[in-house]
Design an enzyme around this catalytic site. Structure first.
Site, PDB file in Angstrom:
ATOM      1  N   HIS A   1      28.548  19.708  44.496  1.00 30.44           N
ATOM      2  CA  HIS A   1      27.124  20.044  44.357  1.00 30.44           C
ATOM      3  C   HIS A   1      26.263  19.095  45.192  1.00 30.44           C
ATOM      4  O   HIS A   1      25.343  18.442  44.675  1.00 30.44           O
ATOM      5  CB  HIS A   1      26.705  20.015  42.887  1.00 30.44           C
ATOM      6  CG  HIS A   1      25.494  20.865  42.610  1.00 30.44           C
ATOM      7  ND1 HIS A   1      25.279  21.476  41.411  1.00 30.44           N
ATOM      8  CD2 HIS A   1      24.418  21.207  43.387  1.00 30.44           C
ATOM      9  CE1 HIS A   1      24.143  22.156  41.442  1.00 30.44           C
ATOM     10  NE2 HIS A   1      23.599  22.003  42.647  1.00 30.44           N
TER      11      HIS A   1
ATOM     12  N   GLU B   1      30.056  22.327  35.348  1.00 29.35           N
ATOM     13  CA  GLU B   1      29.923  21.135  36.173  1.00 29.35           C
ATOM     14  C   GLU B   1      29.816  19.922  35.255  1.00 29.35           C
ATOM     15  O   GLU B   1      29.102  20.000  34.252  1.00 29.35           O
ATOM     16  CB  GLU B   1      28.685  21.218  37.073  1.00 29.35           C
ATOM     17  CG  GLU B   1      28.819  22.241  38.181  1.00 29.35           C
ATOM     18  CD  GLU B   1      27.667  22.201  39.191  1.00 29.35           C
ATOM     19  OE1 GLU B   1      26.718  21.398  38.976  1.00 29.35           O
ATOM     20  OE2 GLU B   1      27.705  22.950  40.169  1.00 29.35           O
TER      21      GLU B   1
ATOM     22  N   ALA C   1      24.738  28.105  45.535  1.00 20.66           N
ATOM     23  CA  ALA C   1      23.631  28.503  44.658  1.00 20.66           C
ATOM     24  C   ALA C   1      23.913  28.076  43.225  1.00 20.66           C
ATOM     25  O   ALA C   1      23.454  27.026  42.783  1.00 20.66           O
ATOM     26  CB  ALA C   1      23.402  30.005  44.768  1.00 20.66           C
ATOM     27  N   ARG C   2      24.697  28.883  42.495  1.00 24.55           N
ATOM     28  CA  ARG C   2      25.081  28.569  41.122  1.00 24.55           C
ATOM     29  C   ARG C   2      26.518  29.025  40.893  1.00 24.55           C
ATOM     30  O   ARG C   2      26.931  30.084  41.357  1.00 24.55           O
ATOM     31  CB  ARG C   2      24.145  29.252  40.115  1.00 24.55           C
ATOM     32  CG  ARG C   2      22.784  28.588  39.984  1.00 24.55           C
ATOM     33  CD  ARG C   2      22.895  27.206  39.360  1.00 24.55           C
ATOM     34  NE  ARG C   2      21.620  26.509  39.224  1.00 24.55           N
ATOM     35  CZ  ARG C   2      21.167  25.588  40.068  1.00 24.55           C
ATOM     36  NH1 ARG C   2      21.873  25.274  41.145  1.00 24.55           N
ATOM     37  NH2 ARG C   2      20.021  24.983  39.852  1.00 24.55           N
TER      38      ARG C   2
END
Length: 336
Positions: free
Chosen positions: A282, A263, A233-234
């Site tokens: 990711h 990131e 998700a995050r």
């Protein structure tokens, strides 16, 4: 660089689009790609853009530099890349694509859950270094009949629950402040109970003030011993130091992380060193099919807004009527 024709809207994409999407866009618009997606470069590039397709995080003041902007479309789902409140104040419609990468993420979660449950990431490494004798070191466990915990029961969370229940007969617990599951597959529970009972926990919550570091030392101390955790998700949903501690003390069996804060993840970050972690850059939502689907749908939504048509997923519908009035005025000016 050639200057765009005044009659063709100028669309700024923060990163390259799929070739099919670029071809579709170029039938009626000028496509502009910045040299990079740094905040300063995006501020410079957006000044004469009519629309913005977002694949990188925008600076909070981006709309202060965009006097002509009439559309902002997220190439994906997460709205934390876009200062939505600022767009709303500026009267700019924002759209996203909540279903475009759903299947890719679901298949990633199913694959990674099986990998972690059977310790395949550690088996593969041990086989390379220790040879055949490593085959009995990591027997793993089966998912059949185990409990899945889904944190965030939106479209992706519900699709993951349905897939895991159908494939492995898993009991599914879910937590979401706005819980909704018409299928009845997910049993809504408090977050602490979910952590205490689930064998596999998968995170699908957005990044908000309420969810940042939702997986912290206290919550991990109450996790079911031997559970596995997946985050696609995050990155800021998890306290990294607390995660590493839970892996070190054996409370948490393993974890898979596809998202990070920050990131890209620095090469010297401690997460890289832990053998119980399976890390990917990711890519959960980035299959070949979903990459094309997201680009094409982002372009289609952009073109709808520029034509004065309501997008399929409008994030800030409260500004639509005033946008239409302004759009009609602009259209009349162009035809004079």
């Amino acid at each position: 660089m050639p200057q765009p024709s005044p009659s063709r809207p100028r669309v700024l994409a923060t990163s390259a689009l799929h070739p099919d999407a670029e071809a579709l866009l170029k039938t009626s618009c000028e496509l502009v790609l910045p040299a990079d997606s740094s905040a300063e470069n995006l501020r410079r590039s957006v000044g004469d853009a009519d629309a913005l397709i977002v694949r990188a995080k925008l600076p909070d003041d981006i709309f202060d530099h965009a006097p002509k902007l009439r559309a902002c479309v997220r190439h994906g789902v997460g709205l934390d890349f876009i200062p939505v409140e600022a767009a709303t104040r500026a009267g700019i419609p924002v759209a996203n694509l909540p279903a475009a990468n759903r299947q890719a993420v679901v298949e990633y979660i199913v694959a990674v859950a099986g990998l972690l449950a059977r310790d395949l990431h550690r088996v593969a490494q041990a086989f390379r270094t220790e040879g055949w004798s490593s085959r009995t070191r990591f027997p793993g466990f089966e998912l059949r009949g185990r409990t899945l915990g889904v944190v965030g029961c939106g479209g992706i969370g519900r699709a993951v629950a349905a897939a895991m229940q159908a494939a492995f007969g898993m009991r599914v617990l879910g937590h979401d402040p706005d819980f909704f599951d018409p299928s009845g597959i997910i049993q809504p529970v408090a977050l602490d109970r979910l952590f205490a009972e689930a064998d596999v926990i998968t995170l699908h919550a957005p990044s908000t003030a309420q969810t940042r570091r939702i997986v912290d030392a206290r919550r991990l101390a109450g996790i079911k011993p031997g559970a596995i955790l997946i985050n696609a998700a995050r990155g800021d949903l998890i306290d990294d130091a607390a995660l590493l501690d839970a892996l070190d003390n054996g409370r948490l069996r393993a974890a898979a992380l596809d998202v990070f804060e920050p990131e890209p993840l620095p090469a010297d970050h401690p997460l890289h060193q832990h053998p119980a972690l399976f890390l990917t850059p990711h890519i959960a939502g980035g299959s070949e099919e979903s990459g094309r689907r997201m680009s094409v749908e982002a372009v289609e939504e952009t073109l709808r807004i520029l034509r004065g048509e309501r997008p399929l997923t409008l994030v800030n519908p409260e500004i639509w009527d005033s946008y239409l009035r302004r759009h009609e005025g602009l259209a009349q000016q162009r035809t004079r």
